[in-house]
Enzyme design. Structure first.
Site, short mmCIF file in Angstrom:
data_model
loop_
_atom_site.label_atom_id
_atom_site.label_comp_id
_atom_site.label_asym_id
_atom_site.label_seq_id
_atom_site.Cartn_x
_atom_site.Cartn_y
_atom_site.Cartn_z
N SER A 292 -8.49 -16.37 0.24
CA SER A 292 -9.26 -16.12 -0.98
C SER A 292 -9.84 -17.38 -1.60
O SER A 292 -11.01 -17.37 -2.02
CB SER A 292 -8.39 -15.37 -2.01
OG SER A 292 -8.10 -14.07 -1.56
N GLY B 30 -2.64 6.10 8.67
CA GLY B 30 -1.76 5.59 7.61
C GLY B 30 -1.99 6.34 6.32
O GLY B 30 -3.09 6.86 6.07
N GLN C 277 -14.69 -7.33 -0.03
CA GLN C 277 -13.95 -6.94 -1.22
C GLN C 277 -13.85 -8.12 -2.18
O GLN C 277 -13.88 -7.94 -3.40
CB GLN C 277 -12.56 -6.38 -0.87
CG GLN C 277 -11.58 -7.33 -0.22
CD GLN C 277 -10.86 -8.24 -1.18
OE1 GLN C 277 -10.73 -7.91 -2.36
NE2 GLN C 277 -10.41 -9.39 -0.71
N ASN D 238 -0.67 10.18 10.01
CA ASN D 238 0.47 9.34 9.67
C ASN D 238 1.67 9.78 10.51
O ASN D 238 1.69 10.88 11.06
CB ASN D 238 0.78 9.48 8.17
CG ASN D 238 1.70 8.41 7.65
OD1 ASN D 238 1.42 7.22 7.78
ND2 ASN D 238 2.82 8.82 7.07
N GLY E 193 -0.43 4.96 3.25
CA GLY E 193 0.10 4.08 2.22
C GLY E 193 -0.98 3.55 1.31
O GLY E 193 -2.07 4.12 1.19
N LYS F 186 -0.01 -4.65 -5.78
CA LYS F 186 -1.17 -3.88 -6.24
C LYS F 186 -0.77 -2.68 -7.10
O LYS F 186 -1.46 -2.34 -8.05
CB LYS F 186 -2.00 -3.42 -5.04
CG LYS F 186 -2.67 -4.57 -4.30
CD LYS F 186 -3.53 -4.08 -3.15
CE LYS F 186 -4.14 -5.24 -2.39
NZ LYS F 186 -5.02 -4.78 -1.29
N MET G 114 -8.04 -2.89 9.74
CA MET G 114 -8.12 -3.67 8.50
C MET G 114 -7.49 -5.05 8.64
O MET G 114 -7.77 -5.94 7.84
CB MET G 114 -7.44 -2.90 7.36
CG MET G 114 -8.19 -1.68 6.91
SD MET G 114 -7.42 -1.03 5.41
CE MET G 114 -8.32 0.51 5.23
N TYR H 191 -6.89 -8.72 10.50
CA TYR H 191 -7.77 -9.64 11.22
C TYR H 191 -6.95 -10.81 11.75
O TYR H 191 -5.82 -11.06 11.29
CB TYR H 191 -8.89 -10.16 10.31
CG TYR H 191 -8.37 -11.00 9.16
CD1 TYR H 191 -8.21 -12.37 9.29
CD2 TYR H 191 -8.02 -10.40 7.96
CE1 TYR H 191 -7.70 -13.14 8.26
CE2 TYR H 191 -7.52 -11.15 6.92
CZ TYR H 191 -7.36 -12.52 7.07
OH TYR H 191 -6.85 -13.27 6.05
#
Length: 274
Positions: A16, A127, A245, A151, A129, A65, A214, A216
């Site tokens: 980030s 998934g 994002q 899932n 979650g 989160k 998702m 990497y």
């Protein structure tokens, strides 16, 4: 100079700061973007201290989160649907707005960077979650024909479908899953982080028109390798989603900022590939 941070645990290897510094250079502003290691018990105190000391905005990564969602004063519609927050915007007087940019980051990467059409396309999300929750609503908003949640536990997938309350959603276990021909298959599980394969037969996975993980890394993830072995020709990792994002969060803090995300993705790809 405006100060931003990312809260996480672990957070030492977060990209980030590099991403947001690159965005800042593009629009000609100076900022200081740091990493904030915290714990579940100390998260709310760390957030409060950061904004009391003049923090201009923050990102939130695993595993905070859901805690961030409970902490903020207001949430955007997409954060409400996701039940999770990854972006914090100070509103003054100790109040915070919480957003979730994960889904729009995925959509932008698929459509803009990878030239994948979502409208009238079948999509399968693996998934049930937090990662899956964050992307379902934006995918539906962009006109997918159907969206299947698969899932290990069908109950968990079914609960997610029930919560989202959309007729396009269906729930299956991995073993029950039938992948529509040409579908986009998105891995939102943590399997690639542990190197485990997802229990989907190769002849079923071969129906996918595009596979997206998702996660990497410098090398193809475990799921990407699984898809390649099944004969899927179009396989991507989630680096573009990470950058997109972040771009959406940056634009919340810097209204009107026009960003060249593809340039940042290319630079990061070179960096992580050594």
């Amino acid at each position: 100079m405006a100060i931003f941070t990312v809260f996480g645990n672990p957070v030492a290897h977060s990209l980030s700061p590099q991403i947001h510094q690159a965005f800042a250079q593009q629009i000609g502003v100076e900022l200081n973007y740091t990493r904030s290691l915290t714990s579940a018990s100390g998260f709310s105190r760390a957030v409060a201290k950061f904004f009391r000391s003049g923090g201009a905005g923050a990102n939130v990564t695993v595993p905070f989160k859901q805690q961030a969602f409970e902490l903020v004063t207001y949430v955007t519609t997409r954060a409400q649907l996701a039940g999770a927050v990854n972006t914090l915007v100070p509103l003054g007087y100790g109040q915070l707005l919480g957003d979730n940019t994960d889904g729009i980051g995925l959509v932008r990467d698929l459509q803009k960077n990878l030239q994948q059409t979502l409208a009238n396309r079948d999509v399968v999300v693996l998934g049930a979650g937090g990662a899956a929750r964050g992307v379902i609503a934006p995918l539906i908003e962009h006109g997918v024909a159907s969206l299947t949640i698969a899932n290990r536990s069908r109950e968990r997938a079914a609960n997610l479908v029930e919560q989202m309350a959309d007729l396009k959603l269906r729930a299956f276990t991995f073993k029950q899953l039938t992948i529509p021909s040409g579908a986009i298959v998105i891995n939102a599980t943590s399997a690639s982080l542990t190197g485990h394969e997802i229990p989907i037969e190769n002849n079923e996975l071969a129906n996918a028109g595009c596979v997206y993980d998702m996660v990497y890394g410098a090398q193809p993830t475990a799921f990407m390798q699984q898809a390649q072995q099944a004969g899927v020709a179009t396989v991507y990792d989630g680096l573009g989603m990470l950058v997109e994002q972040a771009g959406a969060a940056f634009q919340m803090w810097h209204e009107g900022a026009k960003l060249d995300t593809q340039k940042v993705i290319q630079k990061l790809r070179e960096t992580i590939s050594g």
